[in-house]
Design a protein around this motif. Structure first.
Motif, PDB file in Angstrom:
ATOM      1  N   ILE A  56       0.892  -1.166  -0.023  1.00  0.00           N
ATOM      2  CA  ILE A  56      -0.179  -0.130   0.053  1.00  0.00           C
ATOM      3  C   ILE A  56       1.025   1.425  -0.080  1.00  0.00           C
ATOM      4  N   ALA A  57       1.950   1.331   0.802  1.00  0.00           N
ATOM      5  CA  ALA A  57       2.796   2.454   0.637  1.00  0.00           C
ATOM      6  C   ALA A  57       3.638   2.665  -0.549  1.00  0.00           C
ATOM      7  N   GLN A  58       3.955   1.392  -1.064  1.00  0.00           N
ATOM      8  CA  GLN A  58       4.585   1.771  -2.496  1.00  0.00           C
ATOM      9  C   GLN A  58       3.437   2.248  -3.338  1.00  0.00           C
ATOM     10  N   PHE A  59       2.241   1.572  -3.411  1.00  0.00           N
ATOM     11  CA  PHE A  59       1.235   2.140  -4.348  1.00  0.00           C
ATOM     12  C   PHE A  59       0.980   3.449  -4.232  1.00  0.00           C
ATOM     13  N   ARG A  60       0.868   4.012  -3.099  1.00  0.00           N
ATOM     14  CA  ARG A  60       0.467   5.553  -2.609  1.00  0.00           C
ATOM     15  C   ARG A  60       1.606   6.163  -3.416  1.00  0.00           C
ATOM     16  N   LEU A  61       2.939   5.786  -3.030  1.00  0.00           N
ATOM     17  CA  LEU A  61       4.248   6.684  -3.663  1.00  0.00           C
ATOM     18  C   LEU A  61       4.024   6.494  -5.240  1.00  0.00           C
ATOM     19  N   ASP A  62       3.762   5.387  -5.725  1.00  0.00           N
ATOM     20  CA  ASP A  62       3.569   5.198  -7.320  1.00  0.00           C
ATOM     21  C   ASP A  62       2.452   6.239  -7.833  1.00  0.00           C
ATOM     22  N   VAL A  63       1.258   6.106  -7.117  1.00  0.00           N
ATOM     23  CA  VAL A  63       0.149   7.207  -7.635  1.00  0.00           C
ATOM     24  C   VAL A  63       0.752   8.598  -7.210  1.00  0.00           C
ATOM     25  N   ALA A  64       1.531   9.082  -6.185  1.00  0.00           N
ATOM     26  CA  ALA A  64       1.830  10.410  -6.221  1.00  0.00           C
ATOM     27  C   ALA A  64       2.864  10.672  -7.412  1.00  0.00           C
ATOM     28  N   ALA A  65       3.642  10.031  -7.780  1.00  0.00           N
ATOM     29  CA  ALA A  65       4.759  10.133  -8.977  1.00  0.00           C
ATOM     30  C   ALA A  65       3.873  10.039 -10.272  1.00  0.00           C
ATOM     31  N   MET A  66       2.694   9.331 -10.569  1.00  0.00           N
ATOM     32  CA  MET A  66       1.947   9.296 -11.565  1.00  0.00           C
ATOM     33  C   MET A  66       1.139  10.664 -11.697  1.00  0.00           C
ATOM     34  N   LYS A  67       0.763  11.362 -10.612  1.00  0.00           N
ATOM     35  CA  LYS A  67       0.010  12.446 -10.409  1.00  0.00           C
ATOM     36  C   LYS A  67       1.108  13.825 -10.724  1.00  0.00           C
ATOM     37  N   PHE A  68       2.236  13.718 -10.151  1.00  0.00           N
ATOM     38  CA  PHE A  68       3.240  14.708 -10.549  1.00  0.00           C
ATOM     39  C   PHE A  68       3.575  14.432 -12.131  1.00  0.00           C
ATOM     40  N   ASP A  69       3.803  13.472 -12.793  1.00  0.00           N
ATOM     41  CA  ASP A  69       4.002  13.301 -14.089  1.00  0.00           C
ATOM     42  C   ASP A  69       2.701  13.871 -14.854  1.00  0.00           C
ATOM     43  N   LEU A  70       1.815  13.415 -14.465  1.00  0.00           N
ATOM     44  CA  LEU A  70       0.291  13.992 -15.261  1.00  0.00           C
ATOM     45  C   LEU A  70       0.196  15.623 -15.229  1.00  0.00           C
ATOM     46  N   GLU A  71       0.682  16.105 -13.923  1.00  0.00           N
ATOM     47  CA  GLU A  71       0.592  17.618 -14.089  1.00  0.00           C
ATOM     48  C   GLU A  71       1.574  18.166 -14.915  1.00  0.00           C
ATOM     49  N   ALA A  72       2.893  17.569 -14.550  1.00  0.00           N
ATOM     50  CA  ALA A  72       3.804  17.855 -15.611  1.00  0.00           C
ATOM     51  C   ALA A  72       3.594  17.931 -17.079  1.00  0.00           C
ATOM     52  N   THR A  73       2.933  16.891 -17.442  1.00  0.00           N
ATOM     53  CA  THR A  73       2.494  16.749 -18.931  1.00  0.00           C
ATOM     54  C   THR A  73       1.328  17.769 -19.285  1.00  0.00           C
ATOM     55  N   ARG A  74       0.607  17.917 -18.349  1.00  0.00           N
ATOM     56  CA  ARG A  74      -0.533  18.954 -18.637  1.00  0.00           C
ATOM     57  C   ARG A  74      -0.089  20.276 -18.867  1.00  0.00           C
ATOM     58  N   ARG A  75       1.114  20.703 -17.857  1.00  0.00           N
ATOM     59  CA  ARG A  75       1.655  22.024 -17.994  1.00  0.00           C
ATOM     60  C   ARG A  75       2.731  22.115 -19.488  1.00  0.00           C
ATOM     61  N   GLU A  76       3.093  21.038 -19.989  1.00  0.00           N
ATOM     62  CA  GLU A  76       3.853  21.137 -21.255  1.00  0.00           C
ATOM     63  C   GLU A  76       2.970  21.333 -22.068  1.00  0.00           C
ATOM     64  N   ARG A  77       1.855  20.436 -22.182  1.00  0.00           N
ATOM     65  CA  ARG A  77       0.764  20.649 -23.280  1.00  0.00           C
ATOM     66  C   ARG A  77       0.267  21.931 -23.343  1.00  0.00           C
ATOM     67  N   ASP A  78       0.006  22.590 -22.229  1.00  0.00           N
ATOM     68  CA  ASP A  78      -0.731  24.053 -22.272  1.00  0.00           C
ATOM     69  C   ASP A  78       0.525  25.005 -22.595  1.00  0.00           C
ATOM     70  N   ALA A  79       1.548  24.662 -22.231  1.00  0.00           N
ATOM     71  CA  ALA A  79       2.803  25.819 -22.661  1.00  0.00           C
ATOM     72  C   ALA A  79       2.968  25.560 -24.258  1.00  0.00           C
ATOM     73  N   LEU A  80       2.750  24.369 -24.945  1.00  0.00           N
ATOM     74  CA  LEU A  80       2.993  24.026 -26.239  1.00  0.00           C
ATOM     75  C   LEU A  80       1.772  24.775 -27.105  1.00  0.00           C
ATOM     76  N   LYS A  81       0.488  24.675 -26.299  1.00  0.00           N
ATOM     77  CA  LYS A  81      -0.645  25.273 -26.963  1.00  0.00           C
ATOM     78  C   LYS A  81      -0.442  26.840 -27.107  1.00  0.00           C
ATOM     79  N   ARG A  82       0.048  27.468 -26.023  1.00  0.00           N
ATOM     80  CA  ARG A  82       0.299  28.695 -25.879  1.00  0.00           C
ATOM     81  C   ARG A  82       1.368  29.219 -27.176  1.00  0.00           C
ATOM     82  N   TRP A  83       2.276  28.392 -27.409  1.00  0.00           N
ATOM     83  CA  TRP A  83       3.478  28.594 -28.156  1.00  0.00           C
ATOM     84  C   TRP A  83       2.987  28.624 -29.829  1.00  0.00           C
ATOM     85  N   VAL A  84       2.108  27.531 -29.900  1.00  0.00           N
ATOM     86  CA  VAL A  84       1.742  27.371 -31.371  1.00  0.00           C
ATOM     87  C   VAL A  84       0.505  28.132 -31.668  1.00  0.00           C
TER      88      VAL A  84
END
Length: 84
Positions: A56-84
């Protein structure tokens, strides 16, 4: 009784096992296997519970990492949309 079992088994089962050791042989022969099985079962359940907690502890850590990656991906997407 094995000292390793005494260290890992629940104290109330260790006390029960010691009381059984003080009984007459015929009673001891009948009760010792049941007490030993109860101790082994309790140790096994403790190990399983420990593994489940670790998972469970490892699962929580994995979910936190995935949330971080998702937010980073969304920020990158939004930055690309503004650039294009």
């Amino acid at each position: 009784m094995n000292t390793t079992l005494e260290q890992t088994a629940p104290p109330e089962l260790v006390r029960l096992r010691r009381r059984i050791e003080a009984l007459p042989k015929e009673l001891r022969d009948e009760l010792e296997p049941m007490a030993d099985q109860a101790i082994e079962d309790a140790i096994y359940r403790g190990r399983v519970l420990g593994l489940a907690k670790e998972a469970i502890a490892q699962f929580r850590l994995d979910v936190a990492a995935m949330k971080f990656d998702l937010e980073a991906t969304r920020r990158e997407r939004d930055a690309l949309k503004r650039w294009v």
